[in-house]
Design an enzyme around this catalytic site. Sequence first.
Site, short mmCIF file in Angstrom:
data_model
loop_
_atom_site.label_atom_id
_atom_site.label_comp_id
_atom_site.label_asym_id
_atom_site.label_seq_id
_atom_site.Cartn_x
_atom_site.Cartn_y
_atom_site.Cartn_z
N HIS A 1 9.24 1.10 3.04
CA HIS A 1 10.38 1.12 3.97
C HIS A 1 11.20 -0.14 3.74
O HIS A 1 10.89 -0.94 2.83
CB HIS A 1 9.89 1.25 5.42
CG HIS A 1 8.81 0.28 5.78
ND1 HIS A 1 9.01 -1.08 5.81
CD2 HIS A 1 7.50 0.48 6.08
CE1 HIS A 1 7.90 -1.68 6.16
NE2 HIS A 1 6.95 -0.76 6.31
N SER B 1 4.52 1.21 8.03
CA SER B 1 4.26 2.56 7.49
C SER B 1 3.62 3.44 8.56
O SER B 1 3.80 4.66 8.57
CB SER B 1 3.33 2.47 6.29
OG SER B 1 3.87 1.55 5.36
N GLY C 1 11.28 -2.88 5.17
CA GLY C 1 10.50 -4.12 5.23
C GLY C 1 10.01 -4.50 3.83
O GLY C 1 10.04 -5.67 3.44
N HIS C 2 9.55 -3.48 3.07
CA HIS C 2 9.10 -3.75 1.70
C HIS C 2 10.28 -4.16 0.82
O HIS C 2 10.15 -5.02 -0.04
CB HIS C 2 8.41 -2.52 1.12
CG HIS C 2 7.15 -2.12 1.83
ND1 HIS C 2 7.09 -1.03 2.66
CD2 HIS C 2 5.92 -2.69 1.84
CE1 HIS C 2 5.86 -0.92 3.15
NE2 HIS C 2 5.14 -1.92 2.68
N MET D 1 0.85 -1.19 0.00
CA MET D 1 0.00 0.00 0.00
C MET D 1 0.89 1.25 0.00
O MET D 1 0.46 2.33 0.39
CB MET D 1 -0.94 -0.01 1.21
CG MET D 1 -1.92 -1.18 1.13
SD MET D 1 -3.44 -0.91 2.04
CE MET D 1 -2.82 -0.68 3.68
O1 PAF Z 1 -0.05 -5.72 3.63
C1 PAF Z 1 -0.48 -4.79 2.90
O2 PAF Z 1 0.19 -3.79 2.64
C2 PAF Z 1 -1.88 -4.90 2.31
O3 PAF Z 1 -2.76 -5.50 3.20
C3 PAF Z 1 -1.91 -5.60 0.95
C4 PAF Z 1 -1.45 -7.05 1.06
C5 PAF Z 1 -1.01 -4.86 -0.04
C6 PAF Z 1 -3.33 -5.60 0.39
O4 PAF Z 1 -3.81 -4.31 0.23
#
Ligand code: PAF
Length: 279
Positions: A34, A187, A36-37, A30
């Site tokens: 950061h 976030s 983590g992503h 979403m």
């Molecule tokens: O974990 C998230 O950021 C959200 O729940 C996801 C998996 C992108 C779905 O909107």
Amino acid sequence: MRIIRSRTELATLVAQWRNAGQTIGVVPTMGSLHNGHLALVNALDGQATRRIVTLFVNPIQFNNADDFALYPRGLEADATLLDNTGKVDVLYAPDAAEMYPQGFATRIMVAGLDGMLCGADRPGHFDGVATVVTKLLLQTGADVAAFGEKDYQQLCLIRRLVQDLDLPVRITPVPTVREADGLALSSRNRRLTPQQRQQATYLPEALKTCMADIQHGKPVSACLHACRENLKTHGFDVHYLDLRTGDTLRETPVPVAGARLFVAASLGDIRLIDNMAVA
Ligand code: PAF
């Protein structure tokens, strides 16, 4: 890195990739990215020849309008961060009208895994997650998709839906990435005041203490009670603190194999979650 906003443009590119024998790895997000992503992006190393990160602040998974409005957003900063990794081919960032065109009426519900923990706290949340994740996996044609263990209930639910709906995608779980003081990256952490940020450190600390006490054989209910009190003393409003099995998420009075501690607690209006394996 290409930024794509439309489903048809994405579908055309995915078809070209498929014809060229490429495989596709996806990281659904979403935004407000950061480290983590970035760990999710890195987890796709060697698993796919093309990588897509999706960025969509999914309105139907927010049961609170203020939470949705206040969710941090910043496409440009996110795009720069991803581009700098040199690992991402496409940032797919549809808007709400593209994702849910007029007349959209379908919801996916994963029964049994959605009613407790965050599901009890946030009614409808997981139907929204399951619906958008199914759409994103289908739109991107993912062969593999990475999800963080920080949202452990979400991970369990997505594994279940992929299996139940025969989606041809492999789910890669990725361990929680933490700040030096142990706070799980999120976030939402950006919305903490400096004082709340200091207080937030007690969340993983309290979990670790609780985990150690359980591992040392103290009764689980006493450990959970002490941990709740500890968190309250440090200013948290505790939504839940449970010991549960790691697959079906059933409450367990003893630390069975795979059991995890799950917590959600708020500082002011900022809701933090965390979980840790106990056994
Ligand atoms: O974990 C998230 O950021 C959200 O729940 C996801 C998996 C992108 C779905 O909107």
